[in-house]
Design an enzyme around this catalytic site. Structure first.
Site, mmCIF file in Angstrom:
data_model
loop_
_atom_site.group_PDB
_atom_site.id
_atom_site.type_symbol
_atom_site.label_atom_id
_atom_site.label_comp_id
_atom_site.label_asym_id
_atom_site.label_seq_id
_atom_site.Cartn_x
_atom_site.Cartn_y
_atom_site.Cartn_z
ATOM 1 N N VAL A 71 0.863 -1.189 0.000
ATOM 2 C CA VAL A 71 0.000 0.000 0.000
ATOM 3 C C VAL A 71 0.896 1.235 0.000
ATOM 4 O O VAL A 71 1.757 1.396 0.860
ATOM 5 C CB VAL A 71 -0.942 -0.016 1.216
ATOM 6 C CG1 VAL A 71 -1.628 1.329 1.392
ATOM 7 C CG2 VAL A 71 -1.965 -1.133 1.054
ATOM 8 N N HIS A 98 8.041 -4.994 21.089
ATOM 9 C CA HIS A 98 6.649 -4.717 21.463
ATOM 10 C C HIS A 98 6.245 -3.256 21.247
ATOM 11 O O HIS A 98 5.599 -2.664 22.115
ATOM 12 C CB HIS A 98 6.410 -5.073 22.937
ATOM 13 C CG HIS A 98 6.547 -6.522 23.266
ATOM 14 N ND1 HIS A 98 6.656 -6.985 24.567
ATOM 15 C CD2 HIS A 98 6.587 -7.617 22.478
ATOM 16 C CE1 HIS A 98 6.757 -8.306 24.555
ATOM 17 N NE2 HIS A 98 6.723 -8.722 23.304
ATOM 18 N N HIS A 115 3.508 -9.538 27.118
ATOM 19 C CA HIS A 115 3.765 -9.668 25.675
ATOM 20 C C HIS A 115 2.498 -9.229 24.929
ATOM 21 O O HIS A 115 1.385 -9.437 25.404
ATOM 22 C CB HIS A 115 4.169 -11.098 25.354
ATOM 23 C CG HIS A 115 5.496 -11.443 25.983
ATOM 24 N ND1 HIS A 115 6.665 -11.451 25.272
ATOM 25 C CD2 HIS A 115 5.835 -11.715 27.266
ATOM 26 C CE1 HIS A 115 7.669 -11.732 26.087
ATOM 27 N NE2 HIS A 115 7.187 -11.908 27.309
HETATM 28 C C1 LIG Z 1 10.775 -10.923 16.517
HETATM 29 C C2 LIG Z 1 9.509 -10.672 17.297
HETATM 30 C C3 LIG Z 1 9.226 -11.435 18.414
HETATM 31 C C4 LIG Z 1 8.067 -11.196 19.143
HETATM 32 N N1 LIG Z 1 7.757 -12.048 20.164
HETATM 33 C C5 LIG Z 1 6.544 -11.931 20.752
HETATM 34 C C6 LIG Z 1 6.104 -12.914 21.678
HETATM 35 O O1 LIG Z 1 6.787 -13.909 21.940
HETATM 36 N N2 LIG Z 1 4.891 -12.740 22.252
HETATM 37 C C7 LIG Z 1 4.093 -11.661 21.969
HETATM 38 O O2 LIG Z 1 3.011 -11.544 22.544
HETATM 39 N N3 LIG Z 1 4.479 -10.734 21.088
HETATM 40 C C8 LIG Z 1 5.673 -10.867 20.453
HETATM 41 N N4 LIG Z 1 6.038 -9.963 19.516
HETATM 42 C C9 LIG Z 1 5.156 -8.801 19.278
HETATM 43 C C10 LIG Z 1 3.852 -9.137 18.579
HETATM 44 O O3 LIG Z 1 4.027 -10.189 17.663
HETATM 45 C C11 LIG Z 1 3.360 -7.854 17.895
HETATM 46 O O4 LIG Z 1 3.127 -6.863 18.898
HETATM 47 C C12 LIG Z 1 2.037 -8.020 17.160
HETATM 48 O O5 LIG Z 1 1.965 -9.257 16.488
HETATM 49 C C13 LIG Z 1 1.866 -6.876 16.170
HETATM 50 O O6 LIG Z 1 0.688 -7.042 15.430
HETATM 51 P P1 LIG Z 1 0.134 -5.940 14.420
HETATM 52 O O7 LIG Z 1 -1.141 -6.458 13.879
HETATM 53 O O8 LIG Z 1 0.096 -4.612 15.130
HETATM 54 O O9 LIG Z 1 1.241 -5.778 13.336
HETATM 55 P P2 LIG Z 1 1.865 -6.909 12.338
HETATM 56 O O10 LIG Z 1 1.603 -8.281 12.832
HETATM 57 O O11 LIG Z 1 3.269 -6.489 12.129
HETATM 58 O O12 LIG Z 1 1.030 -6.732 10.990
HETATM 59 C C14 LIG Z 1 1.226 -5.671 10.099
HETATM 60 C C15 LIG Z 1 1.192 -6.243 8.689
HETATM 61 O O13 LIG Z 1 1.070 -5.173 7.775
HETATM 62 C C16 LIG Z 1 1.952 -5.390 6.699
HETATM 63 N N5 LIG Z 1 2.261 -4.087 6.122
HETATM 64 C C17 LIG Z 1 2.937 -3.076 6.699
HETATM 65 N N6 LIG Z 1 3.033 -2.035 5.861
HETATM 66 C C18 LIG Z 1 2.375 -2.383 4.729
HETATM 67 C C19 LIG Z 1 2.123 -1.725 3.503
HETATM 68 N N7 LIG Z 1 2.563 -0.483 3.260
HETATM 69 N N8 LIG Z 1 1.419 -2.375 2.554
HETATM 70 C C20 LIG Z 1 0.959 -3.634 2.781
HETATM 71 N N9 LIG Z 1 1.180 -4.304 3.925
HETATM 72 C C21 LIG Z 1 1.879 -3.685 4.892
HETATM 73 C C22 LIG Z 1 3.128 -6.087 7.331
HETATM 74 O O14 LIG Z 1 3.923 -6.776 6.390
HETATM 75 C C23 LIG Z 1 2.458 -7.005 8.333
HETATM 76 O O15 LIG Z 1 2.122 -8.254 7.790
HETATM 77 C C24 LIG Z 1 7.192 -10.160 18.763
HETATM 78 C C25 LIG Z 1 7.466 -9.385 17.644
HETATM 79 C C26 LIG Z 1 8.614 -9.641 16.894
HETATM 80 C C27 LIG Z 1 8.903 -8.807 15.689
#
Ligand SMILES: Cc1cc2nc3c(=O)[nH]c(=O)nc-3n(C[C@H](O)[C@H](O)[C@H](O)COP(=O)(O)OP(=O)(O)OC[C@H]3O[C@@H](n4cnc5c(N)ncnc54)[C@H](O)[C@@H]3O)c2cc1C
Ligand SMILES: *[C@@H]1O[C@H](CO)[C@@H](O)[C@H](O)[C@H]1NC(C)=O
Ligand SMILES: *[C@@H]1O[C@H](CO)[C@@H](O)[C@H](O)[C@H]1NC(C)=O
Ligand SMILES: *[C@@H]1O[C@H](CO)[C@@H](O)[C@H](O)[C@H]1NC(C)=O
Ligand SMILES: *[C@@H]1O[C@H](CO)[C@@H](O)[C@H](O)[C@H]1NC(C)=O
Ligand SMILES: *[C@@H]1O[C@H](CO)[C@@H](O)[C@H](O)[C@H]1NC(C)=O
Ligand SMILES: *[C@@H]1O[C@H](CO)[C@@H](O)[C@H](O)[C@H]1NC(C)=O
Ligand SMILES: *[C@@H]1O[C@H](CO)[C@@H](O)[C@H](O)[C@H]1NC(C)=O
Ligand SMILES: *[C@@H]1O[C@H](CO)[C@@H](O)[C@H](O)[C@H]1NC(C)=O
Length: 605
Positions: A264, A541, A585
């Site tokens: 996007v 996080h 988490h």
């Molecule tokens: C390495 C790592 C380890 C972690 N370990 C834990 C854990 O053990 N336990 C826990 O509870 N939490 C953990 N977390 C944190 C947790 O996973 C996140 O807080 C949560 O999943 C974030 O969800 P979200 O929906 O906000 O974003 P995301 O899951 O990041 O989703 C955003 C999505 O949007 C997509 N996107 C972004 N920009 C664009 C664009 N311009 N166009 C199209 N698509 C786009 C991305 O590719 C992604 O798929 C961890 C995170 C990481 C990175």
């Protein structure tokens, strides 16, 4: 836990990816351009909303994901291999934070999932719900009682499916079954493979008043304080991500279209209503682009009802700013016309820190030798692939604990307690049966235990800012770690607490001493602070960059119903809307938030 050669080895050992049967690999394969809902980001939250909205077969949904498919990737299936997926793998956005003023100018990689499932495809599978008071605070700061735990806990029923541990052992004293659901979509389980330090961790709970045993670490109705057994988003030895749990079972629904490899670029204003701009258009192109060359032909899709922005704490403020929604002092110099001037977009970035306190230990019982042997790693991967058992079918640790900075600490003379409540933790400890420093290089010899300390209540606040109008330019990410008196005080106290821990009978005969120059030198407040600033990194996080706030206030970016302030047509559903970090988490709280958001969207339309 990973070293470059170990990572290369694992990545070289995986099976080829299967292509998802009903996921489009190119946006040009789409047969139409108008949908009831367009969801931006097939991540943690986006796929929850996609699943729930398409429960009604009359509703059409398009989900747009920049990244790749997670299907068939062994390293994304094996919970223990989570830390090998980032930083820098093909499932990572490969961000780097700006030099940190609180950390002697250091910067480091900042992993974010670039795949179906988003961060839940690359995370470490720790699963809990935050403290009751975390949710009380969300209700309080939004002036919307429906964010309180007593309302939110109903969503556990839809989200959670507690399943037996891999080894089938009796978990009755490791979890309180009545606090859990077995009817939801995401598999949750207790450890299924013992690690050599488990008995010492449990012995500690009877020896140290700082770490009483807690029989259930999920939070919510239960205090998080104390030490207990980890609950993981995994079942049968396999990671349960939003992709595996919310998308795969429904990906054949005729009105659900998921397109990957599509970025996007920005939101498009499609009209004005009630004096406010309406954003129902979305501009897209193929991934990947570069700083100079955007990803080829540009397309446009339109939502009839709502656009749901679920691009995460980094991607969401980036897309808003690219679309002219943000601080006009940032946008104007970049040549982006400001449609909604809101300086809160990209502000209020809050993250939890990760300090791996590594000690050398006696004996050879840790996982270090196995992890540094190619033959052992290959055998363990083979075991996982063939039977979904063994070390890699388990999570990276078996226990963790939560604690408070004591009430008589001097810091409270000058700083108000930043915890969400008197029973909410300030910090977390993660005992690990090996040298655990994600992104670092394991020493060639030695056996180790790592007590990670995590600051759960940071008072430092950072920013996300685009640096150009090119959507393929990574934004500037500045968490401003350790820039407040409370944060450095609290991290120092965690190090002192861990020094007390290794002096207990459970550990004293095992731990031989701190590992690493700055840790060895950390003997008084000044040298501990220097060590903290030297070694601290992130536990991934970040929240807060599009925070919820009362509709009547100028604070925040979204209203308590997650609609964008000052606009029509756009809702934000991802971790960016949390006004504070939960003291836990983040994925578990976010799953509940996304389930609630789905109800809000259905009710509004
Ligand atoms: C390495 C790592 C380890 C972690 N370990 C834990 C854990 O053990 N336990 C826990 O509870 N939490 C953990 N977390 C944190 C947790 O996973 C996140 O807080 C949560 O999943 C974030 O969800 P979200 O929906 O906000 O974003 P995301 O899951 O990041 O989703 C955003 C999505 O949007 C997509 N996107 C972004 N920009 C664009 C664009 N311009 N166009 C199209 N698509 C786009 C991305 O590719 C992604 O798929 C961890 C995170 C990481 C990175
Ligand atoms: C182990 O595997 C890695 C990656 O394939 C390789 O670089 C390294 O040389 C191997 N080490 C040994 C001891 O074979
Ligand atoms: C949704 O799918 C049904 C078939 O199950 C079809 O009849 C209907 O036209 C579709 N609706 C939309 C909005 O595409
Ligand atoms: C991140 O880097 C890896 C190489 O280490 C690459 O395969 C991947 O495509 C990169 N991610 C993005 C979003 O460009
Ligand atoms: C709720 O917010 C008010 C100020 O708006 C504050 O005085 C009160 O302490 C808060 N209560 C909780 C439980 O956070
Ligand atoms: C693993 O540890 C648990 C809890 O301490 C115990 O019940 C179980 O029997 C152990 N399993 C094995 C295979 O040793
Ligand atoms: C994404 O699409 C572009 C443009 O068609 C193509 O060059 C690239 O190989 C695709 N990447 C993936 C991972 O499919
Ligand atoms: C640990 O194992 C190594 C070889 O793997 C051996 O050389 C060493 O003596 C062992 N140390 C102890 C304390 O058992
Ligand atoms: C706080 O109380 C504990 C336990 O009573 C005591 O050991 C510690 O020294 C006190 N700390 C301060 C800073 O007063």
């Amino acid at each position: 836990m990973r070293s470059p050669s170990f990572t290369a080895f694992v990545l070289a050992s995986v099976l080829a990816a299967r292509v998802g049967a009903v996921t489009l690999n190119q946006w040009t394969q789409m047969t139409r351009t108008t949908y009831d809902y367009v969801i931006i980001g097939a991540g943690n939250a986006g796929l929850v909303v996609a699943n729930r909205l398409t429960e009604d077969p009359r509703v059409s949904v398009l989900v747009i994901e920049a990244g790749i498919s997670d299907l068939g990737l062994v390293e994304a299936q094996a919970p223990f291999l989570g830390p090998t997926l980032s930083p820098g793998g093909k499932l990572d956005w490969n961000y780097t934070i700006t030099p940190q003023v609180g950390m002697d100018g250091k910067s480091f990689p900042y992993p974010r999932g670039y795949a179906l499932g988003g961060c839940t495809t690359i995370n470490y599978c720790f699963h809990q719900y935050g403290s009751n008071a975390d949710w009380t605070r969300f209700a309080n700061v939004t002036q919307d009682p429906s964010w309180a735990w007593d309302n939110m806990k109903q969503y556990k029923t839809r989200h959670e499916d507690l399943v037996p541990p891999l080894d089938g052992h009796d978990t009755s004293n490791q979890v309180i079954a009545s606090l859990h659901s077995t009817s939801g979509l995401t598999k949750i389980s207790l450890p299924g493979y013992n690690q050599s330090i488990d008995p010492r961790v449990i012995a500690l709970t009877t020896q140290s008043p700082e770490w009483p045993f807690n029989q259930d670490m999920s939070g919510g109705d239960r205090s998080l304080l104390g030490m207990g057994w980890l609950q993981s988003s995994a079942g049968g030895g396999i990671r349960s991500s939003s992709s595996t749990s919310y998308l795969n079972p429904v990906n054949t629904r005729p009105n659900l279209t998921v397109v990957i490899n599509t970025t996007v670029l920005k939101l498009l204003q499609t009209g004005t209503s009630g004096g406010k701009p309406t954003f129902l258009g979305v501009q897209i192109s193929s991934s990947p682009g570069t700083s100079n060359v955007p990803g080829g032909r540009i397309g446009t899709v339109t939502a009839r009802k709502e656009v749901i922005l679920s691009a995460g704490t980094v991607g969401t403020p980036q897309i808003l700013q690219l679309s002219g929604i943000g601080d006009k002092n940032l946008l104007q110099p970049l040549g982006i016309p400001t449609i909604i001037n809101n300086p809160n977009v990209g502000a209020n970035l809050i993250d939890h820190t990760f300090l791996p306190n590594i000690f050398s230990v006696n004996g050879n019982d840790t996982l270090d030798n196995m992890l540094r042997s190619n033959v052992s790693v290959q055998n363990t991967i083979n075991q996982f692939v063939q039977t979904k058992t063994g070390v890699f079918a388990n999570n990276v640790v078996n226990n963790f604990g939560f604690s408070r900075i004591p009430a008589n600490s001097s810091i409270y003379q000058t700083v108000a307690d930043p915890a969400s409540g008197p029973d909410s933790p300030h910090w977390e400890i993660i005992p690990s049966d090996y040298w655990f420093r994600p992104g670092g290089t394991r020493p060639a010899t030695g056996s180790y235990v790592t007590f990670v300390s995590v600051l759960l209540t940071p008072t430092s606040r950072g920013t996300i800012k685009i640096k150009s109008k090119n959507p393929f330019d990574a934004p500037l990410i500045d968490p401003r770690y350790l820039t407040t008196a409370f944060d450095i005080f609290a991290m120092r106290e965690t190090v002192k607490s861990i020094k007390r821990l290794v002096a207990t009978p459970a550990w004293a005969d095992y731990v031989t001493g701190p590992f690493g120059d700055s840790f060895v030198a950390a003997v008084d407040d000044a040298s501990i602070d220097a060590y903290v600033r030297d070694v601290t990194t992130t536990i991934f996080h970040p929240v807060g960059t599009a925070a919820m706030a009362p509709a009547s206030s100028n604070a925040g970016v979204v209203n308590p119903d997650l609609t964008l302030k000052g606009a029509n047509g756009l809702r934000i559903v991802d971790a960016s809307v949390f006004p504070y970090n939960p003291s836990a988490h983040t994925q578990g709280p976010l799953y509940l938030l996304a389930e609630k958001a789905s109800d809000l969207i259905k009710a509004a339309n």
